[in-house]
Motif scaffolding. Structure first.
Motif, PDB file in Angstrom:
ATOM      1  N   PRO A  75      52.455  54.299  46.824  1.00  0.00           N
ATOM      2  CA  PRO A  75      53.071  53.938  45.754  1.00  0.00           C
ATOM      3  C   PRO A  75      54.123  53.014  45.739  1.00  0.00           C
ATOM      4  O   PRO A  75      54.767  52.632  44.833  1.00  0.00           O
ATOM      5  CB  PRO A  75      53.975  55.402  45.743  1.00  0.00           C
ATOM      6  CG  PRO A  75      53.927  56.052  47.344  1.00  0.00           C
ATOM      7  CD  PRO A  75      52.668  55.335  47.904  1.00  0.00           C
ATOM      8  N   VAL A  76      54.285  52.193  46.900  1.00  0.00           N
ATOM      9  CA  VAL A  76      55.095  51.090  46.854  1.00  0.00           C
ATOM     10  C   VAL A  76      54.648  49.947  46.098  1.00  0.00           C
ATOM     11  O   VAL A  76      53.618  49.694  45.753  1.00  0.00           O
ATOM     12  CB  VAL A  76      54.997  50.407  48.743  1.00  0.00           C
ATOM     13  CG1 VAL A  76      55.881  49.089  48.727  1.00  0.00           C
ATOM     14  CG2 VAL A  76      55.435  51.433  49.735  1.00  0.00           C
ATOM     15  N   CYS A  77      55.678  49.521  45.227  1.00  0.00           N
ATOM     16  CA  CYS A  77      55.497  48.625  44.267  1.00  0.00           C
ATOM     17  C   CYS A  77      54.321  48.646  43.534  1.00  0.00           C
ATOM     18  O   CYS A  77      53.259  48.119  43.379  1.00  0.00           O
ATOM     19  CB  CYS A  77      55.483  47.262  44.860  1.00  0.00           C
ATOM     20  SG  CYS A  77      55.200  45.827  43.639  1.00  0.00           S
ATOM     21  N   LYS A  78      54.342  49.760  42.431  1.00  0.00           N
ATOM     22  CA  LYS A  78      52.960  50.260  41.496  1.00  0.00           C
ATOM     23  C   LYS A  78      52.931  49.063  40.542  1.00  0.00           C
ATOM     24  O   LYS A  78      53.786  48.608  40.053  1.00  0.00           O
ATOM     25  CB  LYS A  78      53.267  51.522  40.880  1.00  0.00           C
ATOM     26  CG  LYS A  78      53.273  52.709  41.782  1.00  0.00           C
ATOM     27  CD  LYS A  78      51.855  52.675  42.246  1.00  0.00           C
ATOM     28  CE  LYS A  78      50.740  53.600  41.245  1.00  0.00           C
ATOM     29  NZ  LYS A  78      49.468  53.631  41.881  1.00  0.00           N
ATOM     30  N   LEU A  79      51.611  48.600  40.488  1.00  0.00           N
ATOM     31  CA  LEU A  79      51.379  47.333  39.783  1.00  0.00           C
ATOM     32  C   LEU A  79      50.556  47.634  38.579  1.00  0.00           C
ATOM     33  O   LEU A  79      50.348  46.850  37.737  1.00  0.00           O
ATOM     34  CB  LEU A  79      50.696  46.407  40.670  1.00  0.00           C
ATOM     35  CG  LEU A  79      51.554  45.797  41.591  1.00  0.00           C
ATOM     36  CD1 LEU A  79      50.757  44.803  42.593  1.00  0.00           C
ATOM     37  CD2 LEU A  79      52.520  44.894  41.263  1.00  0.00           C
TER      38      LEU A  79
END
Ligand code: GSF
Length: 205
Positions: A75-79
């Motif tokens: 889920p880190v930095c959802k693009l």
């Protein structure tokens, strides 16, 4: 994970930027797909980079498939927005298709210039591809307008794709003055260039 690619390819750069934004560990293996001794076909029957080799040996291509997969890993930095949000997701993928399409035209122009003897180069083919580049960049600029980011009001895969495309044109076609023609793209590019993910992947070679 092992990424096969070059330090000049904009499609490989897109994958590297996404890996960095998502703080995913990987090894990079450099491959020059234009050398006769390349073994890239053993991994990708299309003979292209990037290719991503997964822990279980499975191989993934092309860059759009790879980045979509990478975004699901953490889920880190959802693009990209979640699958349920189809319209917003498609809008971002549309930006990516536009940026990649402009690149495809630029790459075709470059190959015509560097891989064919001058007497066999087609001015018509180069002009056709240049039309795609110009119209594609104009469309990016129109769509961006005065917004801070390409899609919605936050950083997304759309910005990554556009940044990698513009960076490649500055690298390979410094004579194309896309900044002069589209100052809003220049402003976005300058902002993206401050991110560690972009700084660490500036094309070189
Ligand atoms: C394009 C990859 C590509 O053309 C993607 O991964 O997004 N749609 C694909 N890669 C080039 C290197 S470069 O121009 O960045 C490539 O590997 N070309 C070798 C060939 O035989 O076309």
């Amino acid at each position: 994970m092992k990424l096969i690619g070059s330090l000049t390819s904009p499609y490989v750069r897109k994958v590297r930027v996404v890996l960095a934004e998502k703080k995913l560990d990987y090894a990079i293996e450099l491959e020059d797909v234009w050398l006769p001794e390349t073994t890239i076909h053993e991994l990708n029957p299309l003979g292209k980079v990037p290719c991503l080799v997964l822990e279980d040996g499975d191989v993934m291509y092309d860059s759009r498939v790879i980045v979509e997969y990478l975004d699901t890993l953490t889920p880190v930095c959802k693009l990209l927005p979640p699958n349920g949000n189809g319209r917003e997701r498609a809008a971002i993928k549309n930006w990516e298709a536009l940026a990649d399409g402009v690149l495809d035209a630029g790459v075709a122009m470059r190959l015509e210039r560097i891989q064919r003897p001058p007497e066999l180069q087609s001015a018509e083919q180069i002009a056709r591809q240049m039309g795609k580049v110009e119209r594609g960049m104009a469309s990016m600029s129109d769509r961006l307008g005065d917004n801070a980011w390409c899609a919605g009001n936050h950083y997304s895969l759309a910005d990554v794709a556009v940044g990698c495309a513009l960076g490649w044109f500055s690298f390979r076609f410094p004579d194309i003055d896309w900044r002069g023609a589209h100052p809003n793209l220049g402003k976005l590019f300058d902002k993206l260039s401050e991110r560690a993910s972009f700084k660490d992947t500036v094309p070189q070679g």
